[in-house]
Scaffold this active site. Structure first.
Site, short mmCIF file in Angstrom:
data_model
loop_
_atom_site.label_atom_id
_atom_site.label_comp_id
_atom_site.label_asym_id
_atom_site.label_seq_id
_atom_site.Cartn_x
_atom_site.Cartn_y
_atom_site.Cartn_z
N ARG A 62 62.60 60.53 55.12
CA ARG A 62 63.93 59.95 55.38
C ARG A 62 63.93 58.84 56.42
NH1 ARG A 62 65.52 62.20 50.79
NH2 ARG A 62 66.18 64.38 50.93
N HIS A 230 56.96 67.38 40.30
CA HIS A 230 57.79 68.59 40.18
C HIS A 230 58.14 68.99 38.74
CE1 HIS A 230 60.72 65.36 40.07
NE2 HIS A 230 60.78 65.23 41.39
N ASP A 303 57.90 68.94 47.65
CA ASP A 303 59.10 68.10 47.48
C ASP A 303 60.07 68.35 48.64
OD1 ASP A 303 60.90 66.27 46.49
OD2 ASP A 303 61.58 67.51 44.81
#
Length: 427
Positions: A62, A230, A303
């Site tokens: 982030r 994923h 993830d």
């Protein structure tokens, strides 16, 4: 500082055996019994398990752009807390690492601010819009270790084919978030009876598998190393199994939460259960376990996707997608799969360390051998502990596993021979 790790248990010939390990100048200098080193700091590991440092190919830091959710520092501390010594940082940040200057900046910041090794993904297209391709050779030279538009499936087939051909030429992996936007229809959880019971719009398996089938055909035609992020559906596992048998250069990952939970485990309209791809059916979950065991699925990746408490304390209709995972992946998987004899410890370490390092050609990760960098995790396999929000080093608390009791707590994490995390240390 050099360290002599005494009385640790290492996996030797598939069995846990007491062994000492000497760390000198950041590398593993010796493995054996009754080692001595007068100049080294001695740590008695008291029979705890010594593992190669874990490798996570899929993490969201982030930073820059959303540092209220996570930073390079907090995200890498969280990884170290979980025993990870290498993480791959996804490029859905602002500004986007889609040019030489930004990739170089991110590589430098990762090195300066991270407490673990951080591989930086560059994007496949500028601004992650799925339109204009980046300069792949230049971004590789700038330090990118792989390419991904993670969080956004590339919708245009011609763009994806051109990207695969270009990435194949530079010899790095192309990691794909497979999702056909035209099939989502505002879904927030898996389509099925549980979504109907909760009155929430569903996301069908076809959202994933339709684009995956396309990409596998393109990967076969281009020869690129195509890595599927994923994987979540039984159909995807079968498509990848068939592609591998046909010689396609495809690898893939599965997350801990897709192995541990199905949509039937969602108790209510709770934003902490909202993730993309969503928790699927029990049939899908079992297919993922089989896919790991038969080698179709290559590795496990978290993830790790932190969000603020306020964002996730909403209905699944409004909450963002994502779940944290760095700090609890090993302990959850060890407790639920190794202690129950579904996986062996050797298999789990392979999927969390050796195999991801191997498929992404990370030559100095995933090994415990003399001469290699001392990237090491030490886990307490015997004593249960509780995952608590206050113990987390990530800024994010968005996980349904808070207050779960597990075994496999991280005791030490060493990165390049130095302590990056120590149980009982200060935050």
């Amino acid at each position: 500082m050099d360290y002599l790790l005494k009385n640790g248990r290492l996996l030797i010939n598939d069995h846990l055996q007491i062994c000492d390990l000497l760390i000198t100048d950041g590398k593993i200098a010796a493995l054996g019994n009754d080692l001595t080193a007068a100049a080294a700091t001695t740590l008695d590991l008291q029979g705890n398990f010594v593992s190669p440092g874990l490798v996570d190919l899929h993490v969201h830091l982030r930073d820059p752009g959303q540092t209220y959710k996570e930073t390079i520092r907090t995200g890498s501390l969280a990884a170290a807390h979980g025993g990870f010594t290498f993480i791959g940082a996804m490029p859905n940040v602002t500004p986007v690492p889609d040019n030489v200057q930004q990739v170089q900046t991110m590589v430098q910041r990762n090195r300066a601010e991270g407490v673990v090794h951080i591989g930086q993904y560059a994007t496949i297209t500028t601004e992650r819009t799925g339109r204009q391709l980046v300069d792949f050779p230049a971004l590789k030279a700038a330090g990118a270790f792989a390419f991904s538009n993670d969080g956004s499936g590339i919708q245009n087939t011609a763009t994806m084919e051109q990207a695969m051909r270009a990435v194949a030429e530079v010899g790095l992996p192309l990691a794909a978030h497979v999702e056909d936007d035209s099939l989502i229809h505002g879904g927030v959880m898996n389509a099925g009876t549980r979504a109907e019971q909760l009155g929430l719009p569903g996301i069908s398996n076809t959202v994933e598998t339709a684009q995956l089938a396309r990409d596998l055909a393109l990967a076969q035609a281009t020869g690129v190393h195509y890595h599927v992020c994923h994987v979540s559906t039984a159909e995807s596992v079968q498509l990848i199994r068939d592609a591998k048998e046909a010689g396609v250069n495809v690898t893939c990952e599965v997350t801990p939460h897709h192995l541990l939970l199905s949509d039937q485990d969602i108790p209510a309209d709770d934003g902490n259960y909202k993730m993309n791809p969503p928790l699927r059916s029990e049939h899908d979950r079992q297919a993922l376990i089989v896919g790991l065991l038969d080698g179709t699925i290559d590795c496990i990746a978290t993830d790790h996707a932190p969000h603020s408490d306020a964002e996730k304390q909403q209905s699944m209709r409004q909450a963002p997608f994502g779940i944290i995972g760095s700090e609890m992946a090993f302990s959850l998987l060890y407790t639920n799969f190794v202690k129950t004899r579904i996986f062996t410890l050797k298999q789990l370490i392979n999927w969390l360390s050796q195999k991801p390092a191997q498929i992404f050609q990370l030559a100095t990760s995933g090994q415990l051998s003399v001469g290699q960098p001392a990237d090491i995790a030490v886990f307490d396999l015997d004593h249960p502990y509780q995952i608590t929000a206050v113990s987390l080093l990530s800024k994010g608390h968005n996980t349904p596993f808070i207050d779960t009791q597990v075994c496999g707590e991280t005791v030490y994490t060493f990165v390049a021979g130095q302590i990056a995390y120590q149980r009982g240390g200060t935050k």
